[in-house]
Motif scaffolding. Structure first.
Motif, PDB file in Angstrom:
ATOM      1  N   ASP A 100      38.897  32.482  39.094  1.00 52.31           N
ATOM      2  CA  ASP A 100      40.013  32.113  38.216  1.00 52.31           C
ATOM      3  C   ASP A 100      40.713  30.857  38.731  1.00 52.31           C
ATOM      4  O   ASP A 100      41.511  30.914  39.675  1.00 52.31           O
ATOM      5  CB  ASP A 100      40.998  33.284  38.141  1.00 52.31           C
TER       6      ASP A 100
ATOM      7  N   GLY B 177      42.996  29.277  37.257  1.00 48.20           N
ATOM      8  CA  GLY B 177      44.417  29.391  36.971  1.00 48.20           C
ATOM      9  C   GLY B 177      45.171  29.969  38.151  1.00 48.20           C
ATOM     10  O   GLY B 177      46.240  29.480  38.532  1.00 48.20           O
TER      11      GLY B 177
ATOM     12  N   SER C 242      45.208  27.445  41.125  1.00 50.35           N
ATOM     13  CA  SER C 242      46.115  26.317  40.940  1.00 50.35           C
ATOM     14  C   SER C 242      47.548  26.670  41.302  1.00 50.35           C
ATOM     15  O   SER C 242      48.340  25.805  41.672  1.00 50.35           O
ATOM     16  CB  SER C 242      46.046  25.810  39.493  1.00 50.35           C
ATOM     17  N   GLN C 243      47.899  27.945  41.229  1.00 54.27           N
ATOM     18  CA  GLN C 243      49.258  28.376  41.520  1.00 54.27           C
ATOM     19  C   GLN C 243      49.475  28.710  42.994  1.00 54.27           C
ATOM     20  O   GLN C 243      50.608  28.668  43.477  1.00 54.27           O
ATOM     21  CB  GLN C 243      49.603  29.604  40.676  1.00 54.27           C
TER      22      GLN C 243
ATOM     23  N   LEU D 130      39.598  27.814  30.545  1.00 48.91           N
ATOM     24  CA  LEU D 130      40.871  28.502  30.727  1.00 48.91           C
ATOM     25  C   LEU D 130      41.634  28.554  29.411  1.00 48.91           C
ATOM     26  O   LEU D 130      41.804  27.522  28.754  1.00 48.91           O
ATOM     27  CB  LEU D 130      41.724  27.773  31.778  1.00 48.91           C
TER      28      LEU D 130
ATOM     29  N   GLY E  11      44.703  28.616  28.792  1.00 45.34           N
ATOM     30  CA  GLY E  11      45.879  27.753  28.804  1.00 45.34           C
ATOM     31  C   GLY E  11      45.578  26.295  28.558  1.00 45.34           C
ATOM     32  O   GLY E  11      46.485  25.494  28.324  1.00 45.34           O
ATOM     33  N   SER E  12      44.285  25.922  28.626  1.00 45.37           N
ATOM     34  CA  SER E  12      43.920  24.516  28.431  1.00 45.37           C
ATOM     35  C   SER E  12      43.699  24.176  26.957  1.00 45.37           C
ATOM     36  O   SER E  12      43.454  23.016  26.612  1.00 45.37           O
ATOM     37  CB  SER E  12      42.637  24.199  29.223  1.00 45.37           C
TER      38      SER E  12
END
Length: 329
Positions: free
Chosen positions: A214, A216, A219-220, A258, A260-261
């Motif tokens: 993942d 996502g 990245s966090q 993803l 969110g993209s």
């Protein structure tokens, strides 16, 4: 400058009747104290095998066939099993995918935490219980005194994962390897667990290798990232730069997949095909059958892993060229 952990040209093979199959093919990376790194890729990329190889837990017929894993100046691959037990769990801990497979169902949480501590330190039962209680508080387990006497089945999935994290932290390790630590959890609990893990690593100055598919999540949580495909690292660099400006076509495909993209109303992107098996890795670039940029050279020559900008971004792709100011290498 020496790093806390240095993985140099690591190679892992599995010995089968038809010959040795290469699962990890010459990967290199390093980790400093308190640094957080992500190992990303689809299932079969070699992420988990890399994690197990670092702590020398490769089961037969697998074996480390080349390279070095240097921790605090020691080559872990060259240590005896007795010497590795001093490192494993004490200085480098691992959080496994499924907490129900990690925790012993017939022992209380307190017993398991105390046994872990006493396996690595000469301390009394009372001292070990006090440390176990402190760690449960750190991972925000409510009523920790009561929880020490309970069994794994009495906890929810998210609570069990918090306990696994507490056990990983109980010896104050320098590095934690987290192998898909939120796989079996729902989305809201996943976010809570990752926030907790990040906070604990920051407060304890503990290095983290986060193994996941993942991007996502990575990245966090992480500062740098290595994207793996078919046993190799195909792109690495600072997380922010890799996520916001991916260079390798495989990384680009993962980012576009993803949710969110997406723009409103757009269809979710899918990388065509599947990760090749160890018995069927294509010649040239292993990603070439699935790559939208594939040319003849990609099918015939393996791309070198080279820097493409001034911020330690490394990419293995014939179609990605170094920035003009870097010159040729």
């Amino acid at each position: 400058m020496s790093h806390l952990l240095e993985v140099n040209d690591l190679e892992v093979k599995f010995g089968l009747r038809q010959g040795d199959l290469t699962a990890i093919n010459g990967i290199s990376f390093n980790l400093d104290k308190g640094e957080r790194m992500g190992l990303v890729g689809e299932s079969g990329a070699g992420k988990s095998v890399t994690g197990f190889a670092i702590i020398n837990l490769i089961s037969k017929p697998g074996f480390i066939s080349g390279g070095r894993v240097i921790f605090n100046g020691q080559d872990l691959a060259a240590l005896s099993e007795e010497a590795m037990r001093e490192i494993r769990g004490n200085h480098i801990s691992m959080i496994f995918q499924d907490p129900m497979m990690t925790l012993n169902p017939v022992l209380t949480i307190g017993t398991q935490m105390v046994e872990t501590l006493q396996a690595h330190r000469r301390i009394t039962q009372a001292e070990a219980e006090a440390i176990a209680l402190e760690k449960l508080k750190k991972v925000q387990i409510p009523s920790p005194e009561k929880r020490l006497a309970q069994y794994p089945h009495e906890f929810s999935g998210g609570m069990r994962q918090r306990i696994v994290i507490a056990i990983a932290l109980i010896t104050d390790p320098e590095i934690i390897i987290a192998d898909e630590p939120t796989t079996a959890l729902d989305v809201t609990i996943q976010a809570e667990i990752m926030d907790l893990l990040q906070q604990l690593c920051e407060s304890e100055d503990t290095g983290l290798i986060l193994i996941t598919h993942d991007l996502g999540v990575v990245s966090q949580v992480t500062e740098k990232i290595a994207v793996m495909y078919a046993g190799k690292i195909v792109e690495s660099g600072l997380t922010e730069r890799v996520v916001n400006n991916p260079k390798h076509p495989y990384t680009q495909g993962l980012i576009k997949a993803l949710p969110g993209s997406l723009q409103p109303g757009a269809r979710l992107n899918q990388i065509p095909g599947m990760m090749p098996t160890l018995t069927d890795i294509p010649p040239g670039c292993a990603f070439n059958p699935r790559c939208p940029l594939c040319e003849t050279i990609c099918r015939n020559q393996e791309p070198p892993f080279i820097p493409v900008d001034h911020l330690t971004r490394m990419v293995a792709c014939h179609m990605v060229k170094p920035e003009p100011s870097m010159g040729t290498r």
